[in-house]
Design an enzyme around this catalytic site. Structure first.
Site, mmCIF file in Angstrom:
data_model
loop_
_atom_site.group_PDB
_atom_site.id
_atom_site.type_symbol
_atom_site.label_atom_id
_atom_site.label_comp_id
_atom_site.label_asym_id
_atom_site.label_seq_id
_atom_site.Cartn_x
_atom_site.Cartn_y
_atom_site.Cartn_z
ATOM 1 N N GLY A 159 0.955 -1.256 0.008
ATOM 2 C CA GLY A 159 -0.072 0.035 -0.113
ATOM 3 C C GLY A 159 0.937 1.363 0.134
ATOM 4 O O GLY A 159 1.948 1.270 0.550
ATOM 5 N N HIS A 191 -2.660 7.577 6.809
ATOM 6 C CA HIS A 191 -1.571 8.463 6.219
ATOM 7 C C HIS A 191 -2.157 9.903 5.685
ATOM 8 O O HIS A 191 -1.375 10.803 5.802
ATOM 9 C CB HIS A 191 -0.759 7.684 4.968
ATOM 10 C CG HIS A 191 0.279 7.046 5.285
ATOM 11 N ND1 HIS A 191 1.438 7.432 6.190
ATOM 12 C CD2 HIS A 191 0.769 5.678 5.018
ATOM 13 C CE1 HIS A 191 2.301 6.507 6.267
ATOM 14 N NE2 HIS A 191 2.029 5.277 5.704
ATOM 15 N N CYS A 208 5.904 -0.298 7.313
ATOM 16 C CA CYS A 208 5.581 0.968 6.477
ATOM 17 C C CYS A 208 6.484 1.322 5.794
ATOM 18 O O CYS A 208 7.813 1.180 5.967
ATOM 19 C CB CYS A 208 5.102 2.060 7.277
ATOM 20 S SG CYS A 208 4.857 3.704 6.414
ATOM 21 N N LEU A 209 6.235 1.515 4.268
ATOM 22 C CA LEU A 209 7.390 1.783 3.109
ATOM 23 C C LEU A 209 8.223 3.148 3.614
ATOM 24 O O LEU A 209 9.460 3.196 3.228
ATOM 25 C CB LEU A 209 6.970 1.966 1.805
ATOM 26 C CG LEU A 209 6.369 0.653 1.209
ATOM 27 C CD1 LEU A 209 5.609 1.071 0.130
ATOM 28 C CD2 LEU A 209 7.318 -0.214 0.936
ATOM 29 N N HIS A 269 -4.286 1.773 7.332
ATOM 30 C CA HIS A 269 -3.052 2.246 7.426
ATOM 31 C C HIS A 269 -2.797 3.406 6.401
ATOM 32 O O HIS A 269 -2.362 4.618 6.763
ATOM 33 C CB HIS A 269 -2.065 1.146 7.029
ATOM 34 C CG HIS A 269 -0.409 1.601 6.992
ATOM 35 N ND1 HIS A 269 0.484 0.922 7.909
ATOM 36 C CD2 HIS A 269 0.124 2.342 6.304
ATOM 37 C CE1 HIS A 269 1.662 1.221 7.858
ATOM 38 N NE2 HIS A 269 1.460 2.316 6.659
ATOM 39 N N GLU A 270 -3.338 3.214 5.135
ATOM 40 C CA GLU A 270 -3.297 4.196 4.100
ATOM 41 C C GLU A 270 -4.095 5.377 4.321
ATOM 42 O O GLU A 270 -3.621 6.560 3.937
ATOM 43 C CB GLU A 270 -3.387 3.652 2.851
ATOM 44 C CG GLU A 270 -2.666 2.395 2.249
ATOM 45 C CD GLU A 270 -1.035 2.504 2.447
ATOM 46 O OE1 GLU A 270 -0.661 3.644 2.558
ATOM 47 O OE2 GLU A 270 -0.553 1.412 2.896
ATOM 48 N N GLN A 314 3.130 10.029 1.159
ATOM 49 C CA GLN A 314 4.451 9.290 1.063
ATOM 50 C C GLN A 314 5.378 9.567 -0.126
ATOM 51 O O GLN A 314 6.745 9.376 -0.039
ATOM 52 C CB GLN A 314 4.218 7.639 1.073
ATOM 53 C CG GLN A 314 3.508 7.317 2.578
ATOM 54 C CD GLN A 314 3.328 5.766 2.566
ATOM 55 O OE1 GLN A 314 2.390 5.206 2.065
ATOM 56 N NE2 GLN A 314 4.411 4.972 3.167
HETATM 57 ZN ZN LIG Z 1 2.725 3.294 5.627
#
Ligand SMILES: [Zn+2]
Length: 194
Positions: free
Chosen positions: A41, A134, A83-84, A130-131, A46
């Site tokens: 995701g 963000h 998380c990326l 999660h997204e 991000q």
């Molecule tokens: Zn994340």
């Protein structure tokens, strides 16, 4: 380029004006996500675009334009998340077991539930939460599941209910099941993820 500064991820994203604008951002995000190889995701902020668009790719690629959670279950569960933007961190979070969302590019509501035998359903349900977080400037660290320090006689560990959902892991595999189903598996190398 994926932003890895926590301060920049605290900004609230603005709604996109049109679905077309959202789709363009969505396509860019899916491309970025595919390049990460391991990500499931990605939210626009991000990659430095402060707009309410995110993508999820657990079972199939899903673009969400101006998404919002319209219903969430009281039941929550603990899940191990990454998380990326924080590639070196993995932590346990508390997430809603069931959510219903709306997004400008989907007519009708979309439901996600971790209450399933399919582990991918849990991954997708967590990923959507999660997204969308963000886009609201919330990171997984804000959702961390913290066990309270145990003070003997005051808050001794709560007994887990037989029908309570728990996450168990064995190597890289994980499952969300009712505790009664998990008990015999614990003798077989599975570890309770709480
Ligand atoms: Zn994340």
């Amino acid at each position: 380029m994926i932003i890895t500064e926590e301060a920049k991820l605290k900004t609230l994203c603005e709604e996109v004006k049109t679905v077309k604008e959202g789709e363009e951002i969505g396509a860019k995000l899916l491309k970025e996500l595919t390049e990460t190889k391991t990500g499931i995701g990605l939210a626009a902020n991000q990659v430095g675009i402060n707009k309410r668009v995110c993508v999820i790719n657990v079972k199939e690629p899903l673009v969400l334009i101006n998404p919002k959670i319209v219903e969430k279950s009281k039941e929550k569960f603990v899940f191990a998340e990454g998380c990326l933007s924080f590639p070196d961190s993995k932590l346990k979070t508390m997430r809603h077991q069931d959510i219903v969302i709306e997004a400008d590019n989907h007519s009708g509501k979309l439901s996600f539930s971790a209450n399933s035998k399919e582990i991918n359903d849990a991954f997708e349900c967590v990923c959507v939460q999660h997204e969308i977080d963000h886009l609201d400037g919330i990171t997984m660290f804000d959702r961390e599941f913290k066990q309270e320090p145990i003070v003997k006689g005051v808050n001794a560990p709560k007994k887990i209910g037989r029908n309570e959902k728990v996450t168990i892991t064995k190597g890289t595999e994980s499952k969300v099941l009712k505790y009664k189903k998990v008990q015999p598996m614990l003798k077989d190398g599975w570890v309770l993820s709480v």
